[in-house]
Design an enzyme around this catalytic site. Structure first.
Site, PDB file in Angstrom:
ATOM      1  N   ILE A  27      32.094  40.118  44.333  1.00 31.76           N
ATOM      2  CA  ILE A  27      31.409  41.294  44.350  1.00 31.76           C
ATOM      3  C   ILE A  27      31.209  41.694  42.764  1.00 31.76           C
ATOM      4  CG2 ILE A  27      32.056  43.671  44.703  1.00 31.76           C
ATOM      5  CD1 ILE A  27      33.282  42.934  47.214  1.00 31.76           C
ATOM      6  N   ARG A  47      41.638  37.930  33.579  1.00 30.13           N
ATOM      7  CA  ARG A  47      43.121  38.333  33.345  1.00 30.13           C
ATOM      8  C   ARG A  47      43.568  36.998  32.172  1.00 30.13           C
ATOM      9  NH1 ARG A  47      47.695  38.758  37.915  1.00 30.13           N
ATOM     10  NH2 ARG A  47      46.716  40.583  38.291  1.00 30.13           N
ATOM     11  N   ASP A  67      44.848  41.556  30.525  1.00 31.46           N
ATOM     12  CA  ASP A  67      45.806  41.842  31.888  1.00 31.46           C
ATOM     13  C   ASP A  67      45.831  43.265  32.215  1.00 31.46           C
ATOM     14  OD1 ASP A  67      48.574  40.187  33.059  1.00 31.46           O
ATOM     15  OD2 ASP A  67      47.520  41.972  33.868  1.00 31.46           O
ATOM     16  N   VAL A  68      45.366  43.744  33.203  1.00 26.84           N
ATOM     17  CA  VAL A  68      45.285  45.141  33.500  1.00 26.84           C
ATOM     18  C   VAL A  68      46.674  45.905  33.626  1.00 26.84           C
ATOM     19  CG1 VAL A  68      42.906  45.301  34.246  1.00 26.84           C
ATOM     20  CG2 VAL A  68      44.689  45.023  35.917  1.00 26.84           C
ATOM     21  N   GLY A  96      41.280  43.454  41.440  1.00 25.11           N
ATOM     22  CA  GLY A  96      42.374  43.710  42.468  1.00 25.11           C
ATOM     23  C   GLY A  96      43.065  42.512  43.030  1.00 25.11           C
ATOM     24  N   TYR A 159      48.087  46.710  49.785  1.00 25.37           N
ATOM     25  CA  TYR A 159      46.493  46.975  49.622  1.00 25.37           C
ATOM     26  C   TYR A 159      45.902  48.237  49.765  1.00 25.37           C
ATOM     27  CZ  TYR A 159      41.600  45.291  49.031  1.00 25.37           C
ATOM     28  OH  TYR A 159      40.139  45.185  48.641  1.00 25.37           O
ATOM     29  N   LYS A 163      44.588  51.349  47.413  1.00 25.29           N
ATOM     30  CA  LYS A 163      43.104  51.804  47.585  1.00 25.29           C
ATOM     31  C   LYS A 163      42.839  53.307  47.932  1.00 25.29           C
ATOM     32  CE  LYS A 163      41.039  47.846  46.552  1.00 25.29           C
ATOM     33  NZ  LYS A 163      40.384  47.751  44.953  1.00 25.29           N
ATOM     34  N   ILE A 192      33.184  42.503  53.949  1.00 23.21           N
ATOM     35  CA  ILE A 192      32.231  41.598  53.213  1.00 23.21           C
ATOM     36  C   ILE A 192      32.521  40.183  53.107  1.00 23.21           C
ATOM     37  CG2 ILE A 192      31.285  41.440  50.806  1.00 23.21           C
ATOM     38  CD1 ILE A 192      30.796  44.200  52.207  1.00 23.21           C
ATOM     39  N   ARG A 203      39.970  34.934  63.110  1.00 17.38           N
ATOM     40  CA  ARG A 203      39.985  35.628  64.255  1.00 17.38           C
ATOM     41  C   ARG A 203      40.188  37.058  63.549  1.00 17.38           C
ATOM     42  NH1 ARG A 203      44.539  34.231  68.673  1.00 17.38           N
ATOM     43  NH2 ARG A 203      45.268  36.399  68.009  1.00 17.38           N
TER      44      ARG A 203
END
Lengths: 252, 86
Positions: A27, A47, A67-68, A96, A159, A163, A192, A203
């Site tokens: 992305i 990073r 590196d954030v 992320g 996660y 978010k 995505i 699955r």
């Protein structure tokens, strides 16, 4: 900001700078490509140091190791960028990580890594870019979220929490920064066909596709299109919002 | 403090507070007397940076509680680097 022959310029005639975190993701790559083709100067971070061949029209490097999770490094990075290119026009935060595990098995280390990367890093970037944008009197901030913040997907506690935090952070930023002409929005991708989503099992992918109104996975390019719109002149009155690119997953 | 400086300071404070205020004195407490909060303080240092191209560090802001203290701080910074209008 003027638009001339597809080239985005600051009022002093220089190229407008977009700072993008998370360029190595599919992305992120798609966003870099589309914004660069629109005429933005896109500065990217990774990073770890990697060979970076992209340079601007004056030969200045456009890739940096940041590196954030290191907030002091983030601060120094933005000071360097402002000194080199002037105040950024836009911050796009795609960085992320996903450490899937059921809550009962999720380690503290995994939880911290996800929160510090996905949310803490976004905060550090917002704090560092806020003042230059405020002084310049304009800015476009886009934080890339996820539909995970709105639906409970097993195994994605860290996660999803990060978010959801990002959405709240964006709303506060929109209200605090709005008086300076800065917009802050979230683009929330659904299922995505790109990097992080491929880590989940086949699955799980099929289940998501079946729940999606359009019955297909989205593309990185479709997410990039939403970011591109929010950076453009037609999005100047949109702030504090979440643009969901999910093929109707949340609507179903 | 010169009247002109106080007038300009009043303008900056009104922008920060997002409202008009009455006559400004040098020793008024921006927070206790004029109701400035941290959001207003940020707006104040941004406006100062826009006008004078000087960056007040965030950690210095809590100590700048009055126009007099603010002007003293800016004058000290000007000794290091001359102030210039935007």
């Amino acid at each position: 900001m003027t638009l001339s022959d597809g080239n985005v310029r600051s009022v002093d005639g220089s190229k407008a700078t977009v700072v993008l975190f998370g360029a190595r993701s599919e992305i992120g790559t798609a966003i870099v490509e589309v914004l660069a083709s629109d005429g933005f100067r896109v500065v990217t971070t990774h990073r770890k140091p990697i060979p970076e061949e992209r340079t601007d029209e004056q030969g200045r490097p456009l890739g940096y190791a940041v590196d954030v999770r290191d907030h002091r490094r983030v601060t120094r990075f933005f000071e360097d960028i402002e000194a080199r290119f002037g105040p950024p026009y836009s911050l796009v935060y795609v960085a992320g990580c996903l450490r899937e595990a059921p809550i009962a098995l999720l380690t503290s280390e995994a939880w911290s890594e996800v929160l510090e990367t996905n949310l803490g890093g976004a905060f550090a970037c917002l704090r560092s870019t806020a003042r230059p944008m405020m002084v310049a009197g304009r800015g476009r901030i886009i934080l890339v979220g996820s539909v995970s913040a709105s639906v409970g997907i097993p195994g994605q506690a860290a996660y999803a929490a990060s978010k959801a935090g990002l959405e709240a952070l964006a709303r506060v930023a929109a209200v605090e920064f709005g008086r300076y002409g800065i917009t802050c929005n979230v683009v929330a991708p659904g299922a995505i066909d790109a990097g992080m989503f491929r880590q989940v099992g086949e699955r799980a992918v099929m289940k998501m596709v079946q729940r999606t109104a359009l019955r297909r996975l989205g593309t990185a390019g479709e997410v990039a299109a939403a970011v591109r719109f929010l950076l453009g002149p037609d999005a100047g009155y949109i702030t504090g919002q979440m643009i969901v690119v999910d093929g109707g997953l949340l609507a179903s | 403090m010169a009247m002109l400086e106080l007038d300009e300071m009043k303008d900056i404070i009104e922008i920060a507070l997002d409202r008009e205020i009455g006559p400004l004195t040098a020793d008024v407490d921006l927070y206790q007397d004029l109701g400035m909060d941290s959001i207003g303080a940020v707006a104040m240092i941004v406006e100062i940076q826009r006008r004078f191209r000087v960056r007040i560090n965030e950690q210095d802001v809590p100590g700048l509680r009055s126009p007099a203290l603010l002007m003293e701080h800016l004058n000290r910074m000007a000794e290091v680097r001359p102030l210039s209008s935007a």
